[in-house]
Design an enzyme around this catalytic site. Sequence first.
Site, short mmCIF file in Angstrom:
data_model
loop_
_atom_site.label_atom_id
_atom_site.label_comp_id
_atom_site.label_asym_id
_atom_site.label_seq_id
_atom_site.Cartn_x
_atom_site.Cartn_y
_atom_site.Cartn_z
N CYS A 1 -1.85 -1.18 -5.50
CA CYS A 1 -2.61 0.07 -5.67
C CYS A 1 -1.69 1.29 -5.59
CB CYS A 1 -3.73 0.16 -4.63
SG CYS A 1 -4.99 1.38 -5.08
N ASP B 1 -6.94 2.41 3.81
CA ASP B 1 -8.12 3.25 3.64
C ASP B 1 -8.71 3.53 5.02
OD1 ASP B 1 -10.11 4.41 1.61
OD2 ASP B 1 -11.37 3.37 3.07
#
Lengths: 321, 323
Positions: free
Chosen positions: B126, B195
């Site tokens: 990512c 996250d």
Amino acid sequence: MKKEGVWFLTAQWTGATEAAMVFLDYMKKSLSQTKSMKELYANLASLARRFYEERPTSALLVNTIKKLAIRALELRDRSFDEALHDLLKLIDEEVDYSRRSVDELAQLASRRIPDDSVVLTHSYSTTVIKTLSLAHEKGKIKQVFVTESRPGGEGLYTARALSERGLKTTLITDSAVNYFLDKVSLVVVGAEAITANGALVNKIGTSMIALASYHRRKRMIVLAGTYKFSFETVYGELIRIPEASLDLLGFPKDLLYPNVLVKAPLMDVTRPQYIDAIITEKGVTSPAGVPLIIWESLSGREELRTMSIHQVLSLLEEKAR
Amino acid sequence: MIPKEVLEIADGIKTMRIRGASLIAKSAAQALRIAAEKYSGDASGFKPYITKVANLLLQTRPTAVSLPNAVYYVLNRTLSSSVSEARETAIRSSDEFIRMVDESHRRIMEYGSKLIQDEYVVFTHCHSTAVVDIILQAFREGKRVEVINTETRPLFQGRITLRELAKNGVKVTHVPDSAVRHFIKNANIVIVGADTITSDGYLVNKVGTSHLALAAWEAGIPFYSAAEFIKFSPASLEGGEVVIEFRSASELLDIYPEGLADELRRLGVEVLNPAFDFTPPELITAFITNLGIIPPQLSVLIIKEMFGFSTGRIQLTVLEELV
């Protein structure tokens, strides 16, 4: 081959069985047009070479090519008409045999699927689709998770095929396998090749799924007819893995900096330790039982065992010269 | 009366014009500072006023962990100060929080780059600004670092990482997500972003992160996550659940021929597209945080040090009312 070839060249959406069927179909048409032994060898050699180069990983394709080629070489002293007739008959037999084997295998494998199964599968396999459909007819399947299977996206075609046959189908990205493994009770995949030590060569991503399911103690079974066993690897031959093109990946050209390398092998290798069972048309075996089956199915066919695909192809090419 | 600038920031967070955990956190603190500065009522009305502003900000994106962390950092200090000092405290603690976020980014870059040795190959997934900055820092120090990174389906955020590293001269090998296990053996270290991190040491990050962690564990390669303190979830200390966002099917289907996608929809094929997954602490070597390199089991320390144990209960109560 080029036009329809896009999917074949890139291994996109065809399973190994379908690819071999396409090869036999092309071969039949091509041989039918020949007028001399020399031409027959030439067509056989060039088509075999092209298909092998496109899909060197497929044991079924390699085995089929070897069978045809070895027969053709055995027929060198016969008349052209006789040889052609014999080879066309062999092709028909091979097509027939493959179809029957897939059916038998699917029947057998569908028995191994427990009731209320939530299955995860990867990529596209004719045998898997047939097996799951049969199990579904017996009311055994609750749901099937199918991965997208980048690069190529064959998972979408699998999802379509399963959904058309009435199975409840859920499509997920390759990265989401571990997230959904909680809900999965069984992993079922097809095979590109099974090596001498019982390892599985299959669409890239299979080994990650195998690792994750082993880690989460979910069973993984591989559906692979004995025609998917790679006899060559018994003699130390390595399987070459082709790569996907930038086009297939949809990779943006403006990101091609000189220091950027894009690598997308189409297959990977799954350790035998992660495989619970391999189901063949002859029965259920463990990865450790693979060498036994290889020897058994090759008894009396010495040349099939000892000649590598490279030797076979160069012998053919010599004859064509 | 809530100032116009504050409403603009709230709208920016809500519409994702303001995105990325650090920027959201800093913008929220900035909004509280502006609200405090522009307050013209009497001292006794300030605490109810700032609570109202805080609630407005919290409602913009209830699932982004850095947002409540920013809001409560300022709010807790403001509400526990005296009436006469409340406004000053709000302004001071907002500034303090923003400074800490910047400082924490700098420290993570420093600590993380030390983990990368000369000729190391770093595997990442990512896009994480912290990870890109760690790699670029090591690269600037003269280490011959190379990177393997994933495409990161369905939205291809790996291409952002690729561009940021490649244009600065780092050698990058770009691979599909399905090839993670195949290529992990070529790497020396895995570094991903974060996250959310829970008090029991689970990493919530872009879906596929747990695959990378598992493959690294199998291959004996260390797995790190770079995480500023704002990623740690005080609410999880109180048993608050991290809700995984499921995104639209079209994100997955849009790259394929329209006819095929339509057919799948018509046949009723379900498409499930979770944005994140959970990586368990036993697969994580350590978090790279502003307090140093800490094992995942010590996540609770960060929560205590940076926010205090009581924040969890307050956050959770308010969040439950909001969601």
